[in-house]
Design a protein around this motif. Structure first.
Motif, PDB file in Angstrom:
ATOM      1  N   ALA A  82       1.572  -4.261  -0.341  1.00  0.00           N
ATOM      2  CA  ALA A  82       0.224  -4.726  -0.635  1.00  0.00           C
ATOM      3  C   ALA A  82       0.224  -5.936  -1.568  1.00  0.00           C
ATOM      4  O   ALA A  82      -0.773  -6.655  -1.647  1.00  0.00           O
ATOM      5  CB  ALA A  82      -0.600  -3.603  -1.255  1.00  0.00           C
ATOM      6  N   LEU A 135      -8.139   0.823   5.545  1.00  0.00           N
ATOM      7  CA  LEU A 135      -7.807   1.394   4.238  1.00  0.00           C
ATOM      8  C   LEU A 135      -8.039   2.895   4.233  1.00  0.00           C
ATOM      9  O   LEU A 135      -7.194   3.663   3.754  1.00  0.00           O
ATOM     10  CB  LEU A 135      -8.631   0.726   3.136  1.00  0.00           C
ATOM     11  N   TYR A 138      -5.364   4.529   6.258  1.00  0.00           N
ATOM     12  CA  TYR A 138      -4.092   4.446   5.541  1.00  0.00           C
ATOM     13  C   TYR A 138      -4.012   5.533   4.470  1.00  0.00           C
ATOM     14  O   TYR A 138      -3.025   6.262   4.382  1.00  0.00           O
ATOM     15  CB  TYR A 138      -3.925   3.063   4.901  1.00  0.00           C
ATOM     16  N   TYR A 151       1.817  -1.089   4.112  1.00  0.00           N
ATOM     17  CA  TYR A 151       0.386  -1.351   4.269  1.00  0.00           C
ATOM     18  C   TYR A 151       0.207  -2.642   5.053  1.00  0.00           C
ATOM     19  O   TYR A 151       0.690  -3.684   4.655  1.00  0.00           O
ATOM     20  CB  TYR A 151      -0.274  -1.469   2.896  1.00  0.00           C
TER      21      TYR A 151
END
Length: 181
Positions: A82, A135, A138, A151
């Motif tokens: 990320a 998101l 995830y 990610y």
């Protein structure tokens, strides 16, 4: 009175050096999406020197403690992809410039600026809802499986993906210099 003026001059110089180095970091980060290690090292040396000049050996110890704690705290974001390694190192090195009670304010504003930049970028790309859904999926997948995964692994290869953190870090430092925190 003369000692106070000398201290203010030192603070002004180090703030100027930090702003100069961060503006160079922004140039590199926004152009090539990389922050050179030499530039990170320059920020580290300038910060350690500044803290030594102000507080002696205690200042250097606090500087490296702040650098280490911030870098370790953000390593997870690098681990899952990320954040870039340069972004994590830049956050850590810049956090060292601040006293212990100001580090959290610095990080809060840097991450707030990053979030605003990211929201604007997603709004302009018209993919805000898709990103928020990803998101959520995830987080659910990590909770369900009990292990971390990369990610947005498929997008990291694309040149325009992600947010360059040098700009938000620079904005947070400017807020500090301006007396906001």
């Amino acid at each position: 009175m003369e000692g106070k003026e000398s201290e203010n001059a030192t603070n002004t110089v180090i703030k100027g050096v930090l702003c100069f180095l961060l503006s160079i970091a922004c140039g590199y980060d926004y152009r090539s999406r990389r922050i050179p290690n030499g530039l990170i090292l320059s920020c580290l040396i300038a910060g350690a020197t500044f803290r030594w000049w102000e507080q002696g050996i205690y200042g250097i110890m606090e500087y490296f403690c702040n650098v280490l704690l911030t870098t370790v705290a953000f390593y997870l974001f690098f681990y899952i992809g990320a954040m870039g390694a340069g972004d994590v190192k830049l956050l850590g090195v810049c956090a060292g410039y601040f006293s212990g009670e100001k580090v959290l304010c610095f990080l809060f504003f840097a991450l707030l600026f990053a979030a605003v930049f990211a929201l604007c970028k997603m709004y302009l790309a018209r993919n805000l809802w898709d990103r928020l859904c990803y998101l959520g999926e995830y987080v659910w997948d990590v909770v369900r499986c009990g292990r971390w995964k990369a990610y947005f692994a498929e997008e990291r290869a694309h040149p325009g993906s992600g947010i360059c953190m040098a700009g938000p870090v620079f904005c947070s430092v400017l807020l500090y210099i301006g007396g906001v925190y």
